[in-house]
Design an enzyme around this catalytic site. Structure first.
Site, PDB file in Angstrom:
ATOM      1  N   LYS A  13       0.831  -1.216   0.000  1.00 18.19           N
ATOM      2  CA  LYS A  13       0.000   0.000   0.000  1.00 18.19           C
ATOM      3  C   LYS A  13       0.866   1.266   0.000  1.00 18.19           C
ATOM      4  O   LYS A  13       0.663   2.168  -0.802  1.00 18.19           O
ATOM      5  CB  LYS A  13      -0.918   0.023   1.246  1.00 18.19           C
ATOM      6  N   ARG A  88      -9.721   0.495   8.740  1.00 16.40           N
ATOM      7  CA  ARG A  88      -9.263  -0.858   9.069  1.00 16.40           C
ATOM      8  C   ARG A  88     -10.319  -1.657   9.812  1.00 16.40           C
ATOM      9  O   ARG A  88     -10.069  -2.824  10.136  1.00 16.40           O
ATOM     10  CB  ARG A  88      -8.026  -0.756   9.944  1.00 16.40           C
ATOM     11  N   ARG A 127      11.737  -4.634   5.048  1.00 16.89           N
ATOM     12  CA  ARG A 127      11.333  -3.250   4.724  1.00 16.89           C
ATOM     13  C   ARG A 127      12.183  -2.213   5.458  1.00 16.89           C
ATOM     14  O   ARG A 127      12.473  -2.363   6.627  1.00 16.89           O
ATOM     15  CB  ARG A 127       9.862  -3.081   5.115  1.00 16.89           C
ATOM     16  N   ARG A 161      11.068  -0.083  11.142  1.00 22.10           N
ATOM     17  CA  ARG A 161      10.004   0.054  12.135  1.00 22.10           C
ATOM     18  C   ARG A 161      10.160  -0.969  13.253  1.00 22.10           C
ATOM     19  O   ARG A 161      10.501  -2.118  12.991  1.00 22.10           O
ATOM     20  CB  ARG A 161       8.642  -0.149  11.456  1.00 22.10           C
ATOM     21  N   ARG A 172      -0.545  -8.948  13.490  1.00 22.33           N
ATOM     22  CA  ARG A 172      -1.017  -7.956  12.515  1.00 22.33           C
ATOM     23  C   ARG A 172      -1.843  -8.625  11.422  1.00 22.33           C
ATOM     24  O   ARG A 172      -2.843  -8.061  10.954  1.00 22.33           O
ATOM     25  CB  ARG A 172       0.168  -7.192  11.936  1.00 22.33           C
TER      26      ARG A 172
HETATM   27  P1  ADP Z   1       1.204  -1.820   7.674  1.00 19.07           P
HETATM   28  O1  ADP Z   1       2.147  -1.065   6.772  1.00 19.07           O
HETATM   29  O2  ADP Z   1       1.817  -3.024   8.288  1.00 19.07           O
HETATM   30  O3  ADP Z   1      -0.113  -2.086   7.038  1.00 19.07           O
HETATM   31  P2  ADP Z   1       0.625   0.631   9.124  1.00 19.07           P
HETATM   32  O4  ADP Z   1       1.840   1.466   9.025  1.00 19.07           O
HETATM   33  O5  ADP Z   1      -0.526   0.966   8.269  1.00 19.07           O
HETATM   34  O6  ADP Z   1       1.006  -0.900   8.944  1.00 19.07           O
HETATM   35  O7  ADP Z   1       0.136   0.607  10.639  1.00 19.07           O
HETATM   36  C1  ADP Z   1       1.016   0.298  11.713  1.00 19.07           C
HETATM   37  C2  ADP Z   1       0.203   0.119  12.983  1.00 19.07           C
HETATM   38  O8  ADP Z   1      -0.489   1.338  13.292  1.00 19.07           O
HETATM   39  C3  ADP Z   1      -0.900  -0.944  12.901  1.00 19.07           C
HETATM   40  O9  ADP Z   1      -0.410  -2.235  13.205  1.00 19.07           O
HETATM   41  C4  ADP Z   1      -1.876  -0.442  13.958  1.00 19.07           C
HETATM   42  O10 ADP Z   1      -1.420  -0.726  15.279  1.00 19.07           O
HETATM   43  C5  ADP Z   1      -1.791   1.077  13.789  1.00 19.07           C
HETATM   44  N1  ADP Z   1      -2.788   1.592  12.818  1.00 19.07           N
HETATM   45  C6  ADP Z   1      -2.534   2.203  11.624  1.00 19.07           C
HETATM   46  N2  ADP Z   1      -3.674   2.552  11.011  1.00 19.07           N
HETATM   47  C7  ADP Z   1      -4.683   2.162  11.831  1.00 19.07           C
HETATM   48  C8  ADP Z   1      -6.103   2.225  11.755  1.00 19.07           C
HETATM   49  N3  ADP Z   1      -6.735   2.769  10.697  1.00 19.07           N
HETATM   50  N4  ADP Z   1      -6.817   1.700  12.785  1.00 19.07           N
HETATM   51  C9  ADP Z   1      -6.209   1.148  13.851  1.00 19.07           C
HETATM   52  N5  ADP Z   1      -4.884   1.053  13.989  1.00 19.07           N
HETATM   53  C10 ADP Z   1      -4.118   1.545  12.988  1.00 19.07           C
HETATM   54  P1  ADP Z   2       2.225  -1.844   3.212  1.00 19.39           P
HETATM   55  O1  ADP Z   2       2.226  -0.327   3.173  1.00 19.39           O
HETATM   56  O2  ADP Z   2       1.027  -2.437   2.545  1.00 19.39           O
HETATM   57  O3  ADP Z   2       2.443  -2.382   4.589  1.00 19.39           O
HETATM   58  P2  ADP Z   2       4.779  -1.588   1.774  1.00 19.39           P
HETATM   59  O4  ADP Z   2       4.408  -0.779   0.571  1.00 19.39           O
HETATM   60  O5  ADP Z   2       5.510  -0.903   2.858  1.00 19.39           O
HETATM   61  O6  ADP Z   2       3.458  -2.343   2.350  1.00 19.39           O
HETATM   62  O7  ADP Z   2       5.608  -2.855   1.255  1.00 19.39           O
HETATM   63  C1  ADP Z   2       6.215  -3.760   2.178  1.00 19.39           C
HETATM   64  C2  ADP Z   2       7.631  -4.084   1.697  1.00 19.39           C
HETATM   65  O8  ADP Z   2       7.550  -4.909   0.519  1.00 19.39           O
HETATM   66  C3  ADP Z   2       8.450  -2.872   1.311  1.00 19.39           C
HETATM   67  O9  ADP Z   2       9.789  -3.093   1.708  1.00 19.39           O
HETATM   68  C4  ADP Z   2       8.324  -2.801  -0.218  1.00 19.39           C
HETATM   69  O10 ADP Z   2       9.507  -2.274  -0.814  1.00 19.39           O
HETATM   70  C5  ADP Z   2       8.113  -4.246  -0.608  1.00 19.39           C
HETATM   71  N1  ADP Z   2       7.134  -4.425  -1.704  1.00 19.39           N
HETATM   72  C6  ADP Z   2       6.032  -3.660  -1.958  1.00 19.39           C
HETATM   73  N2  ADP Z   2       5.346  -4.136  -3.033  1.00 19.39           N
HETATM   74  C7  ADP Z   2       6.022  -5.240  -3.442  1.00 19.39           C
HETATM   75  C8  ADP Z   2       5.812  -6.175  -4.523  1.00 19.39           C
HETATM   76  N3  ADP Z   2       4.773  -6.078  -5.353  1.00 19.39           N
HETATM   77  N4  ADP Z   2       6.720  -7.182  -4.643  1.00 19.39           N
HETATM   78  C9  ADP Z   2       7.783  -7.297  -3.797  1.00 19.39           C
HETATM   79  N5  ADP Z   2       8.015  -6.442  -2.773  1.00 19.39           N
HETATM   80  C10 ADP Z   2       7.157  -5.431  -2.589  1.00 19.39           C
END
Ligand code: ADP
Ligand code: ADP
Ligand code: ZN
Length: 216
Positions: A13, A88, A127, A161, A172
């Site tokens: 994302k 979420r 990541r 992170r 998660r």
């Molecule tokens: P990821 O990249 O793994 O999807 P995020 O960076 O979006 O994770 O979120 C990291 C953490 O922040 C989540 O595991 C949760 O604890 C919190 N968080 C983020 N967005 C939300 C949301 N919309 N509702 C509840 N918790 C959230």
């Molecule tokens: P999210 O925001 O959904 O948690 P990220 O965009 O941070 O996910 O992606 C998670 C990790 O995987 C990052 O290190 C990113 O560079 C890598 N990544 C993202 N998309 C892909 C893909 N299509 N194939 C392989 N690696 C990916």
């Protein structure tokens, strides 16, 4: 334009949202980034969220809806936003509908990034981000052109992170399947759910998202 990117942790994302910002002048609203900034600044929200995030659980709906509502009112959002990590839960989705309605706005599309859980641990544990500009990278899948130097800003410091550990990924993912996946039928019923293959290579995923945007 208001888009939601919906997918499991590690689905891609943030990576795709950064590309959409550059390509379409949209603003990425990542609730995860906002919470991490609050934790760092030790604000009231940050103090409440820190422990919950490190356990891989979800921060309360009230806090999240408050954060996003305030952010949407800021002037830079007027050309459109990509919601990354919000909503979420069903309660957040309902609150979002209500607040967009109150602001005279509406959702254009919800883009599901479909992935198999099996690839997510490797994506999450590899990541890292540029400490200066926030550009996202991966140890194997998305390296900067010059090792140790950010492609976007030339920065040489990177961060990982604290919740990006194999131990937290399990909770998660559970949170995603139990609390977030029910949003898929919610948006399908509204006729705005689109799907892309989150397992494909990064450029191919971008291509599929661009195709969705062309249709709106
Ligand atoms: P990821 O990249 O793994 O999807 P995020 O960076 O979006 O994770 O979120 C990291 C953490 O922040 C989540 O595991 C949760 O604890 C919190 N968080 C983020 N967005 C939300 C949301 N919309 N509702 C509840 N918790 C959230
Ligand atoms: P999210 O925001 O959904 O948690 P990220 O965009 O941070 O996910 O992606 C998670 C990790 O995987 C990052 O290190 C990113 O560079 C890598 N990544 C993202 N998309 C892909 C893909 N299509 N194939 C392989 N690696 C990916
Ligand atoms: Zn950078």
């Amino acid at each position: 334009m208001i888009l939601i990117l919906l997918g499991a942790p590690g689905a891609g994302k943030g990576t795709q949202a950064q590309r959409l910002e550059d390509a379409h002048g949209l603003i990425q609203l990542s609730t995860g980034d906002m919470l991490r900034a609050a934790v760092k600044a030790e604000t009231e929200v940050g103090l409440k969220a820190k422990e919950v995030m490190n356990k891989g659980q979800l921060v309360s709906d009230d806090i999240m809806v408050g954060i996003i509502s305030e952010r949407l009112d800021q002037s830079d959002c007027k050309n459109g936003v990509i919601l990354d990590g919000f909503p979420r839960t069903e309660a957040q989705a309902e609150a979002l509908d209500q607040l967009l309605n109150d602001k005279g706005l509406s959702l254009n599309a919800v883009i599901e990034m479909k992935t198999d859980d099996a690839v997510l641990v490797e994506r999450i544990t590899g990541r890292y981000t540029c400490a200066k500009c926030g550009a996202g990278y991966h140890d194997s899948f998305l390296k900067p052109a010059v090792e140790g130097v950010c492609d976007k800003c030339g920065g040489t410091e990177f961060t990982r992170r604290s919740d990006d550990k194999a131990e937290t990924v399990k909770s998660r993912l559970e949170a995603y399947h139990n609390q977030t996946a029910p949003l898929l039928p919610y948006y399908k019923d509204k006729g705005i759910l689109k799907q892309v293959d989150g397992m494909a290579e990064i450029d191919e995923v971008t291509h599929q998202i661009e195709a969705v945007i062309k249709q709106i």
